[in-house]
Design a protein around this motif. Structure first.
Motif, short mmCIF file in Angstrom:
data_model
loop_
_atom_site.label_atom_id
_atom_site.label_comp_id
_atom_site.label_asym_id
_atom_site.label_seq_id
_atom_site.Cartn_x
_atom_site.Cartn_y
_atom_site.Cartn_z
N GLY A 67 3.61 -52.65 -19.65
CA GLY A 67 3.22 -53.94 -20.04
C GLY A 67 1.60 -54.46 -19.61
N PRO A 68 0.13 -54.77 -20.09
CA PRO A 68 -0.22 -55.89 -18.63
C PRO A 68 0.38 -56.36 -18.14
N GLU A 69 1.85 -57.00 -18.84
CA GLU A 69 2.77 -58.38 -18.21
C GLU A 69 3.73 -57.81 -18.39
N TYR A 70 3.84 -56.50 -17.77
CA TYR A 70 5.36 -55.95 -17.64
C TYR A 70 5.30 -55.03 -16.56
N GLY A 71 6.09 -55.03 -15.24
CA GLY A 71 6.38 -54.07 -14.78
C GLY A 71 7.53 -53.59 -14.18
N ILE A 72 8.04 -52.88 -13.70
CA ILE A 72 9.37 -52.24 -13.50
C ILE A 72 9.31 -51.35 -12.06
N SER A 73 10.14 -51.46 -11.23
CA SER A 73 10.03 -50.74 -10.51
C SER A 73 11.29 -49.98 -9.74
N VAL A 74 11.10 -49.18 -8.96
CA VAL A 74 12.35 -48.59 -7.86
C VAL A 74 11.54 -48.42 -6.49
N ALA A 75 12.91 -48.51 -5.58
CA ALA A 75 12.42 -47.88 -4.01
C ALA A 75 13.48 -47.75 -3.38
N ALA A 76 13.32 -46.88 -2.38
CA ALA A 76 13.99 -46.37 -1.48
C ALA A 76 13.48 -46.11 -0.41
N VAL A 77 15.09 -46.59 0.70
CA VAL A 77 14.02 -46.01 2.35
C VAL A 77 15.68 -44.46 2.62
N TYR A 78 14.91 -43.61 2.75
CA TYR A 78 15.30 -42.24 3.21
C TYR A 78 15.17 -41.73 5.33
N ARG A 79 16.32 -41.85 5.37
CA ARG A 79 16.81 -41.13 6.85
C ARG A 79 17.11 -39.55 6.67
N LEU A 80 17.46 -39.11 8.32
CA LEU A 80 17.93 -37.59 8.21
C LEU A 80 19.75 -38.04 8.80
N ASP A 81 20.24 -37.54 7.87
CA ASP A 81 21.78 -37.34 7.78
C ASP A 81 22.05 -36.89 8.89
N LYS A 82 23.32 -36.88 9.27
CA LYS A 82 24.10 -35.58 10.43
C LYS A 82 23.96 -34.16 10.36
N ASP A 83 23.56 -33.89 9.04
CA ASP A 83 23.21 -32.74 9.21
C ASP A 83 21.79 -32.36 8.71
N GLY A 84 20.55 -33.37 9.23
CA GLY A 84 19.10 -33.19 9.08
C GLY A 84 18.31 -33.09 7.93
N GLN A 85 19.16 -33.95 6.87
CA GLN A 85 19.22 -33.85 5.27
C GLN A 85 17.91 -35.10 5.77
N SER A 106 6.50 -59.99 -15.22
CA SER A 106 5.01 -60.41 -14.51
C SER A 106 4.60 -60.66 -13.16
N GLN A 107 5.53 -60.86 -12.72
CA GLN A 107 6.15 -60.77 -11.14
C GLN A 107 5.02 -58.82 -10.67
N GLU A 108 5.82 -57.88 -11.18
CA GLU A 108 5.98 -56.73 -11.02
C GLU A 108 4.95 -55.72 -11.23
N ALA A 109 3.89 -56.92 -12.53
CA ALA A 109 2.65 -56.14 -13.13
C ALA A 109 2.46 -56.24 -12.07
N GLY A 110 1.85 -57.59 -11.72
CA GLY A 110 1.18 -57.48 -10.07
C GLY A 110 1.80 -57.24 -8.93
N PHE A 111 2.57 -56.38 -8.61
CA PHE A 111 3.27 -55.95 -6.81
C PHE A 111 2.64 -54.58 -7.46
N ALA A 112 2.47 -54.02 -8.13
CA ALA A 112 1.71 -52.47 -9.49
C ALA A 112 0.52 -53.03 -8.45
N GLN A 113 -0.39 -53.58 -9.10
CA GLN A 113 -1.69 -53.66 -9.10
C GLN A 113 -1.99 -53.23 -7.66
N GLY A 114 -1.12 -54.24 -6.52
CA GLY A 114 -0.94 -54.66 -5.46
C GLY A 114 -1.02 -53.47 -4.67
N TRP A 115 0.18 -53.21 -4.94
CA TRP A 115 0.56 -51.12 -4.52
C TRP A 115 -0.37 -50.19 -5.01
#
Ligand SMILES: Cc1cc2nc3c(=O)[nH]c(=O)nc-3n(C[C@H](O)[C@H](O)[C@H](O)COP(=O)(O)OP(=O)(O)OC[C@H]3O[C@@H](n4cnc5c(N)ncnc54)[C@H](O)[C@@H]3O)c2cc1C
Length: 125
Positions: A67-85, A106-115
């Motif tokens: 909604g206009p004042e209702y944001g949700i998010s998912v975030a993650a960081v990825y690196r190569l593992d020992k098998d090159g994946q 409401s803050q997440e809704a603002g972050f979404a616009q910024g992103w």
């Protein structure tokens, strides 16, 4: 494809980026497509120079505006593992909590616009 350089293992010299790539746990998203483009450009420059490409570190963030004042998010960081994946790093990133108070939504809704403004400027100038 090689998940370090995104070079095809079927057609050497061809690098596969964005949604067309198959890169371990890395999700298909605009954020990762942008990230993969930069890391692959750096890898290609290294390969031309005959030096070792930098180890990639990929980030994904997806915001959804419920909604206009209702944001949700998912975030993650990825690196190569020992098998090159490319694998997610435990403890890096996270999900919006289920029971977040209205202020956080409401803050997440603002972050979404910024992103959105940031990734659009970064991708298209
Ligand atoms: C509904 C929806 C919501 C999404 N929400 C998010 C989000 O919130 N955050 C996020 O980060 N990502 C999101 N994504 C994912 C994101 O859109 C894709 O991961 C991203 O666009 C992939 O970029 P790409 O350049 O690899 O591929 P694309 O953006 O698909 O670009 C490929 C281009 O190639 C063109 N093309 C195809 N075949 C040919 C051909 N033979 N010759 C010439 N051109 C061709 C296509 O027309 C297209 O323009 C969403 C996707 C969908 C569908």
């Amino acid at each position: 494809m090689d998940q370090h350089t995104f070079e095809s293992t079927l057609v050497p010299g061809i690098h596969v980026i964005g949604d067309s790539s198959v890169a371990g746990a890395l999700p298909k998203s605009g954020h990762t497509a942008n990230n993969i483009g930069k890391m692959t450009a750096a890898a290609i420059v290294s390969l031309f120079r005959g030096t070792k490409p930098p180890l990639p570190s990929h980030v994904n963030t997806c915001y959804s505006l419920v909604g206009p004042e209702y944001g949700i998010s998912v975030a993650a960081v990825y690196r190569l593992d020992k098998d090159g994946q490319l694998a997610g790093i435990k403890g890096a990133g996270g999900l919006s909590p289920m029971e977040a108070p209205p202020l956080q939504r409401s803050q997440e809704a603002g972050f979404a616009q910024g992103w959105y403004e940031s990734i659009t400027a970064d991708s298209f100038g």
